[in-house]
Design an enzyme around this catalytic site. Structure first.
Site, short mmCIF file in Angstrom:
data_model
loop_
_atom_site.label_atom_id
_atom_site.label_comp_id
_atom_site.label_asym_id
_atom_site.label_seq_id
_atom_site.Cartn_x
_atom_site.Cartn_y
_atom_site.Cartn_z
N GLY A 40 0.84 -1.19 0.00
CA GLY A 40 0.00 0.00 0.00
C GLY A 40 0.87 1.23 0.00
O GLY A 40 2.06 1.18 0.32
N HIS A 41 0.28 2.36 -0.37
CA HIS A 41 1.00 3.63 -0.36
C HIS A 41 1.19 4.09 1.08
O HIS A 41 0.64 3.51 2.02
CB HIS A 41 0.23 4.68 -1.16
N ASN A 42 1.97 5.15 1.27
CA ASN A 42 2.15 5.71 2.61
C ASN A 42 0.81 6.13 3.18
O ASN A 42 0.03 6.82 2.52
CB ASN A 42 3.10 6.92 2.56
N SER A 44 -1.53 3.98 4.10
CA SER A 44 -2.57 3.00 3.77
C SER A 44 -2.95 2.12 4.95
O SER A 44 -3.99 1.46 4.94
CB SER A 44 -2.11 2.11 2.61
N GLY A 45 -2.06 2.07 5.97
CA GLY A 45 -2.33 1.25 7.15
C GLY A 45 -1.48 0.00 7.24
O GLY A 45 -1.55 -0.73 8.23
N LYS A 46 -0.62 -0.23 6.25
CA LYS A 46 0.13 -1.49 6.23
C LYS A 46 1.13 -1.61 7.38
O LYS A 46 1.23 -2.66 8.01
CB LYS A 46 0.84 -1.67 4.88
N SER A 47 1.87 -0.53 7.68
CA SER A 47 2.84 -0.59 8.78
C SER A 47 2.15 -0.61 10.14
O SER A 47 2.64 -1.24 11.08
CB SER A 47 3.82 0.58 8.69
N GLU A 166 9.10 -2.85 5.85
CA GLU A 166 9.86 -1.99 4.92
C GLU A 166 11.36 -2.25 5.06
O GLU A 166 12.17 -1.32 4.96
CB GLU A 166 9.54 -0.51 5.18
#
Length: 279
Positions: A40-42, A44-47, A166
């Site tokens: 996902g982009h910055n 997006s909630g992934k981290s 990341e």
């Protein structure tokens, strides 16, 4: 069917209750032994999701189980025994003055006896091809070498799950390739479950399955082939398609009869060579 090792059910999480949620009613399942990429982009909630899986944050609502343990304030340390995490900047993870000391740190915290610790340090550093650097200072290593030491520190305690948050984004292409190849070899040699958090779709294409996040929600999920069929939909939510996929598309638009959506340069080159031989 492989057993479910992580179950996330309808979780919501706010950094600030006055702002929209960072995660909004997210549910995912992770199977034992799979490589799952969450992209996902910055923003997006992934981290945020990665940090919740490791108990660094706890969800406002919803339920999480890791290796059969429900994640709560009381069980967070039990969950972390099963989950190792490698972050974006390896310098932030180093605590020892040498590679050997750094890999030993987690083992010492777990109360591992000295003789066993020596064996585990040797095993873990050999696995990541850093056993010749035991007396080196971590800060004098290359970026790829630093991340391999960070991975050695994680696998030395033998978790069931490794989360790469990341972990390759600050590396050059050579270092990135070294880290991904190291993790792939570890996965193939054991039943390790890998979750990679990334905005790099070329890296994600090497996973068994991909979950796409957008605006704190799960946008879609599927195999790399299924995900990359979405093409322009991924671009619209701020993701860059892998170069081999972009080139395949341009070649077809130019009238060259490329058959597949290629996720790797090797596959594209092989088809172009086969096409050339037929001409």
């Amino acid at each position: 069917m492989r057993e479910t090792i992580i179950s996330v059910e309808n979780i919501t999480f706010h950094y600030d209750q006055t702002a929209p949620p960072a995660l909004d009613d997210v549910s995912i399942q992770v199977k034992k032994g799979e490589w799952l990429a969450i992209v996902g982009h910055n923003g997006s909630g992934k981290s945020t999701l990665a940090r919740i899986l490791n108990g660094l944050y706890l969800p406002d609502t919803g339920k999480i189980q890791v290796c059969g343990i429900e994640l709560t304030q009381d069980t967070v340390w039990d969950v972390r025994k099963h989950v190792g995490m490698v972050f974006q900047n390896p310098d932030n993870q180093f605590v020892g003055t040498t590679v050997k000391d750094d890999v030993a740190f987690g083992l010492e915290n777990n109360g591992v006896k000295r003789d066993e610790m020596v064996n585990k340090i040797e095993w873990a550093t050999k696995k990541v091809r850093m056993d010749q650097f035991l007396e080196h200072e971590p800060h004098h290593l290359s970026g790829g070498q630093k991340q391999r030491v960070a991975i050695a520190s994680v696998i030395a305690v033998q978790p069931d799950i490794i989360i790469l948050d990341e972990a390759t984004s600050m590396l050059d292409p050579i270092g990135r390739g070294e880290v991904i190849q190291t993790v792939r070899e570890l996965k193939e040699q054991s039943d390790l479950t890998v979750i990679s958090i990334t905005h790099d779709l070329e890296e994600a294409s090497k996973a068994d399955r991909i979950i796409v996040m957008n605006g704190g929600k799960k946008f879609t999920e599927g195999t790399p082939d299924e995900i990359f069929q979405l093409d322009d939909q991924l671009v619209k939510i701020g993701l860059d398609l892998p170069f081999p996929l972009q080139l395949s598309k341009r070649l077809r638009e130019a009238g060259i009869p490329i058959k597949d959506h290629h996720l790797t340069e090797e596959g594209l080159v092989e088809e172009l060579w086969t096409l050339h031989l037929k001409m």
